[in-house]
Design an enzyme around this catalytic site. Sequence first.
Site, PDB file in Angstrom:
ATOM      1  N   GLU A 115       5.250  13.314  12.800  1.00 57.07           N
ATOM      2  CA  GLU A 115       4.227  13.620  11.799  1.00 57.07           C
ATOM      3  C   GLU A 115       3.097  14.460  12.388  1.00 57.07           C
ATOM      4  O   GLU A 115       1.977  14.453  11.878  1.00 57.07           O
ATOM      5  CB  GLU A 115       3.658  12.326  11.182  1.00 57.07           C
ATOM      6  N   HIS A 139      -1.411   6.548  11.109  1.00 58.06           N
ATOM      7  CA  HIS A 139      -0.403   6.360  10.070  1.00 58.06           C
ATOM      8  C   HIS A 139       0.332   5.049  10.334  1.00 58.06           C
ATOM      9  O   HIS A 139       0.833   4.835  11.444  1.00 58.06           O
ATOM     10  CB  HIS A 139       0.587   7.530  10.076  1.00 58.06           C
ATOM     11  N   HIS A 141       2.860   1.689   8.430  1.00 62.09           N
ATOM     12  CA  HIS A 141       3.705   1.255   7.309  1.00 62.09           C
ATOM     13  C   HIS A 141       3.189  -0.100   6.807  1.00 62.09           C
ATOM     14  O   HIS A 141       3.765  -1.151   7.104  1.00 62.09           O
ATOM     15  CB  HIS A 141       5.165   1.183   7.755  1.00 62.09           C
ATOM     16  N   GLU A 169     -16.113  -6.273  -0.142  1.00 66.06           N
ATOM     17  CA  GLU A 169     -16.448  -5.335   0.936  1.00 66.06           C
ATOM     18  C   GLU A 169     -15.825  -3.950   0.721  1.00 66.06           C
ATOM     19  O   GLU A 169     -16.275  -2.970   1.301  1.00 66.06           O
ATOM     20  CB  GLU A 169     -15.984  -5.890   2.286  1.00 66.06           C
ATOM     21  N   HIS A 210       6.040   4.497   1.326  1.00 60.54           N
ATOM     22  CA  HIS A 210       6.137   4.826   2.755  1.00 60.54           C
ATOM     23  C   HIS A 210       5.035   4.179   3.598  1.00 60.54           C
ATOM     24  O   HIS A 210       5.323   3.461   4.545  1.00 60.54           O
ATOM     25  CB  HIS A 210       6.128   6.364   2.913  1.00 60.54           C
TER      26      HIS A 210
HETATM   27  O1  2HA Z   1       8.786   7.065  12.317  1.00 59.59           O
HETATM   28  O2  2HA Z   1       6.343   6.685  10.518  1.00 59.59           O
HETATM   29  O3  2HA Z   1       6.582   8.802   8.967  1.00 59.59           O
HETATM   30  C1  2HA Z   1       7.520   7.565  12.312  1.00 59.59           C
HETATM   31  C2  2HA Z   1       7.013   7.585  10.939  1.00 59.59           C
HETATM   32  C3  2HA Z   1       7.355   8.759  10.101  1.00 59.59           C
HETATM   33 ZN    ZN Z   2       5.915   6.720   8.455  1.00 60.54          ZN
END
Ligand code: 2HA
Ligand code: ZN
Length: 274
Positions: A115, A139, A141, A169, A210
């Site tokens: 990414e 980033h 998940h 909050e 995602h």
């Molecule tokens: O595997 O999270 O979006 C890495 C990620 C791709």
């Molecule tokens: Zn991801």
Amino acid sequence: MKVLDAEFVQGFIRMADDGWKQGWHERNGGNLSYRIKEQEAESVKENFEPKEWQPIGTSVPKLAREYFLVTGSGKYFRNVSIKPEDSVCIIELDDKGENYRIAWGLVNGGRPTSELPSHLMNHEVKMEASGGKHRVIYHAHTTNTIALTFVLPLEDKVFTRELWEMATECPVVFPDGIGVVPWMVPGGRDIAVATSELMKKYDAAIWAHHGMFASGEDFDLTFGLMHTVEKSAEILVKMLSMRPDKLQTITPQNFRDLAVDFHVTLPEEFLYEK
Ligand code: 2HA
Ligand code: ZN
């Protein structure tokens, strides 16, 4: 100084480990990047062994010659704290912001995160919008936030309002709201452009089905933002699991009163009547 002894590297490793412990990084899921300060890069430069230049896959001219600490593509957050030099790397950008090269790390080979275009385009936008203060892009998940993208309309104003209502909050932690990117193929320039457009307005953006991206000045603020949004999403998932409606909630006028006392500006677009 050894790279692993630097405070910014220690902070990065701790944040990756914290994310793993939250359950947000199954297998190689998620990625983290930090825009290194000039004096920090200077303090560890003696360890750098620059490799060949590689295309970033997009253009980030305002980040020309900056250094970043980033997780590696296919690497596991679970391993960052026990073998950081195998899991993460320091990259340098060229003078056009179109190519990068690895200067340290990924000792067993590999590339920076898949990414990278999204990370760097978000860094460019947030650096500008914050007058240079934002340095961390994360980033993850995030389970409950992802679950909500199957049942709520994929609209910024719906996600912002519903998440604000779940914890007092929230409007103080993300007063600008939160953006939503519809499902797109990850890893490329298109999703990077869509996300960085939203990041001009928000500090966090949800990727439908995602995960989430968050931006902040340092590791504490950025992890804290991700954690707060995801905690609020967890409360909403629990609430919706008990019954589909609310008996009582925080009202638009409650939010306006909160804004006064906490000195935040809450855009009226999120305080609509339902
Ligand atoms: O595997 O999270 O979006 C890495 C990620 C791709
Ligand atoms: Zn991801």
